[in-house]
Motif scaffolding. Structure first.
Motif, PDB file in Angstrom:
ATOM      1  N   GLN A   1       0.776  -1.168   0.070  1.00 37.96           N
ATOM      2  CA  GLN A   1       0.087  -0.046  -0.089  1.00 37.96           C
ATOM      3  C   GLN A   1       0.989   1.253   0.113  1.00 37.96           C
ATOM      4  OE1 GLN A   1      -2.744   0.114   3.278  1.00 37.96           O
ATOM      5  NE2 GLN A   1      -3.755   2.142   2.567  1.00 37.96           N
TER       6      GLN A   1
ATOM      7  N   LEU B   1       2.085   1.657  -3.620  1.00 42.94           N
ATOM      8  CA  LEU B   1       1.026   2.449  -4.274  1.00 42.94           C
ATOM      9  C   LEU B   1       0.909   3.997  -4.126  1.00 42.94           C
ATOM     10  CD1 LEU B   1      -1.615  -0.553  -4.187  1.00 42.94           C
ATOM     11  CD2 LEU B   1      -0.146   0.114  -6.281  1.00 42.94           C
ATOM     12  N   GLU B   2       0.915   4.151  -2.952  1.00 43.63           N
ATOM     13  CA  GLU B   2       0.755   5.705  -2.423  1.00 43.63           C
ATOM     14  C   GLU B   2       1.815   6.582  -2.736  1.00 43.63           C
ATOM     15  OE1 GLU B   2      -1.942   6.821  -1.283  1.00 43.63           O
ATOM     16  OE2 GLU B   2      -3.329   5.237  -0.789  1.00 43.63           O
TER      17      GLU B   2
ATOM     18  N   ARG C   1       3.604   5.804  -5.558  1.00 49.61           N
ATOM     19  CA  ARG C   1       3.372   6.005  -7.208  1.00 49.61           C
ATOM     20  C   ARG C   1       2.206   6.919  -7.270  1.00 49.61           C
ATOM     21  NH1 ARG C   1       4.373   0.496  -7.228  1.00 49.61           N
ATOM     22  NH2 ARG C   1       2.133  -0.064  -7.327  1.00 49.61           N
ATOM     23  N   ARG C   2       1.160   6.900  -6.635  1.00 48.61           N
ATOM     24  CA  ARG C   2       0.101   7.970  -6.739  1.00 48.61           C
ATOM     25  C   ARG C   2       0.428   9.329  -6.286  1.00 48.61           C
ATOM     26  NH1 ARG C   2      -3.731   9.891  -3.303  1.00 48.61           N
ATOM     27  NH2 ARG C   2      -5.653  10.444  -4.347  1.00 48.61           N
ATOM     28  N   LEU C   3       1.322   9.386  -5.326  1.00 46.24           N
ATOM     29  CA  LEU C   3       1.939  10.640  -5.068  1.00 46.24           C
ATOM     30  C   LEU C   3       2.850  11.243  -5.916  1.00 46.24           C
ATOM     31  CD1 LEU C   3       2.278  12.897  -3.001  1.00 46.24           C
ATOM     32  CD2 LEU C   3       4.159  11.802  -2.030  1.00 46.24           C
TER      33      LEU C   3
ATOM     34  N   ARG D   1       2.571  10.610  -9.262  1.00 47.60           N
ATOM     35  CA  ARG D   1       1.685  11.108 -10.527  1.00 47.60           C
ATOM     36  C   ARG D   1       1.088  12.622 -10.140  1.00 47.60           C
ATOM     37  NH1 ARG D   1      -0.105   5.834 -10.488  1.00 47.60           N
ATOM     38  NH2 ARG D   1      -1.765   6.231  -9.006  1.00 47.60           N
ATOM     39  N   LEU D   2       0.735  12.514  -8.645  1.00 46.07           N
ATOM     40  CA  LEU D   2      -0.029  13.906  -8.339  1.00 46.07           C
ATOM     41  C   LEU D   2       0.903  14.927  -8.658  1.00 46.07           C
ATOM     42  CD1 LEU D   2      -2.377  12.777  -5.337  1.00 46.07           C
ATOM     43  CD2 LEU D   2      -3.058  13.466  -7.859  1.00 46.07           C
TER      44      LEU D   2
ATOM     45  N   ASP E   1       1.424  15.857 -12.103  1.00 42.90           N
ATOM     46  CA  ASP E   1       0.108  16.731 -12.588  1.00 42.90           C
ATOM     47  C   ASP E   1       0.139  18.125 -12.029  1.00 42.90           C
ATOM     48  OD1 ASP E   1      -0.784  14.382 -13.701  1.00 42.90           O
ATOM     49  OD2 ASP E   1      -2.218  14.041 -12.168  1.00 42.90           O
TER      50      ASP E   1
END
Length: 333
Positions: A79, A82-83, A85-87, A89-90, A93
């Protein structure tokens, strides 16, 4: 004369008795302790075995809890990955948005130039609209344009959607509908249906469509691809319009068609006379206007000259119901 003191004997019989009794007691204690030692050893062995079993059980429990904790730890690590990787991406962005925001700020001067050009174009468009309004046909003092009364507050369009109309005159139908709407700059309500009484907008069935510029644009755009079933007869659509909207209001029906597939004209005229009764103000409740489109009729599919029957029927209906019949001499817009 004094007597001589007696000699004291250290190792007397009494002393030996005491020593023997002491050794005997020690031997007795030693013997007694030897008899109780096996029981104590056995008790100690049983106690140690029980402790070993408890410790082994605790060890198993600890190992089970360790496996559970290891699984939870693995899940948390996944987890966390994943967080992360999400961070990432954010953050990407956010960097993109910040870059676009910086670019938009840098384009402020260009935007000002564009806004100025749009303002000048709008001004030119307004002047062009005024010029076109001057060229449009003006209403006569008696409320007529081209011989057609335009004093109605509500308008119903009944349009023949048959194959002959779709193939031979549909672009002209769209143009004539737009021109007719322009003759009525503002009415209290509109309605569109086909010659079978099928509404263009089912949600407004039996109700008036509010007249707005946006709604008129939707009507014209929908008409371009509107193809409900049609039997090439104006009877059903006109009857539906009269029965659904016959009120003490100024209402006009405009029928666009090219043929009448029925066999008799007089029964249709009598039916319309019956339902389009005189209003309280005198005259018929609804005016009926019609436009005839000369299209090519396939004789093999429809016996007789259906175009002539259509023209005869609509001339009579329009004459008896306060309207005008206009026959076009071509199908090109």
């Amino acid at each position: 004369m004094r007597k001589k003191d007696r000699d004291i004997e250290v190792f007397s019989l009494s002393f030996l008795d005491c020593i023997c009794c002491g050794f005997g007691a020690m031997i007795l204690l030693f013997v007694l302790s030897k008899f109780s030692a096996p029981q104590q050893i056995e008790a100690a062995r049983v106690d140690l075995k029980a402790r070993i079993e408890r410790l082994e059980q605790e060890l198993h429990e600890i190992r089970g809890e360790t496996e559970i904790l290891n699984r939870d730890l693995t899940a948390k690590r996944e987890q966390l990955s994943l967080e992360k990787r999400r961070l990432a991406r954010l953050q990407g962005d956010l960097s993109d948005i910040e870059g676009r925001f910086a670019a938009s700020k840098g384009d402020a001067e260009v935007q000002n130039i564009i806004e100025g050009q749009l303002a000048r174009a709008l001004q030119q468009l307004t002047e062009e609209q005024k010029r076109l309004q001057q060229l449009q046909p003006r209403r006569r003092a008696d409320g007529q344009v081209g011989g057609i009364p335009v004093d109605s507050e509500y308008v119903v369009f009944v349009i023949d959607t048959s194959n002959s109309m779709q193939r031979g005159a549909w672009p002209l139908v769209q143009k004539k509908l737009q021109e007719t709407l322009e003759v009525y700059p503002q009415v209290k309500g509109l309605q569109i249906m086909n010659d079978d009484g099928i509404y263009m907008f089912p949600q407004y069935a039996g109700k008036w469509i509010p007249d707005t510029a946006g709604r008129r644009r939707v009507i014209l755009s929908t008409l371009a691809s509107w193809q409900p079933f049609s039997n090439s007869s104006p009877v059903e659509g006109i009857v539906e319009a009269i029965r659904s909207f016959s009120e003490d209001k100024k209402v006009s029906i405009y029928y666009f068609g090219d043929e009448f597939s029925g066999t008799a004209i007089q029964p249709v005229i009598d039916e319309v006379d019956r339902i389009n009764r005189a209003s309280a103000a005198g005259g018929r409740r609804m005016r009926i206007h019609a436009v005839g489109f000369p299209t090519v009729i396939e004789r093999t599919q429809q016996p007789g000259n259906t175009g002539e029957r259509y023209a005869s029927l609509m001339r009579a209906l329009c004459h008896r119901n306060g309207g005008t019949f206009v026959g076009l001499n071509g199908t090109r817009p």
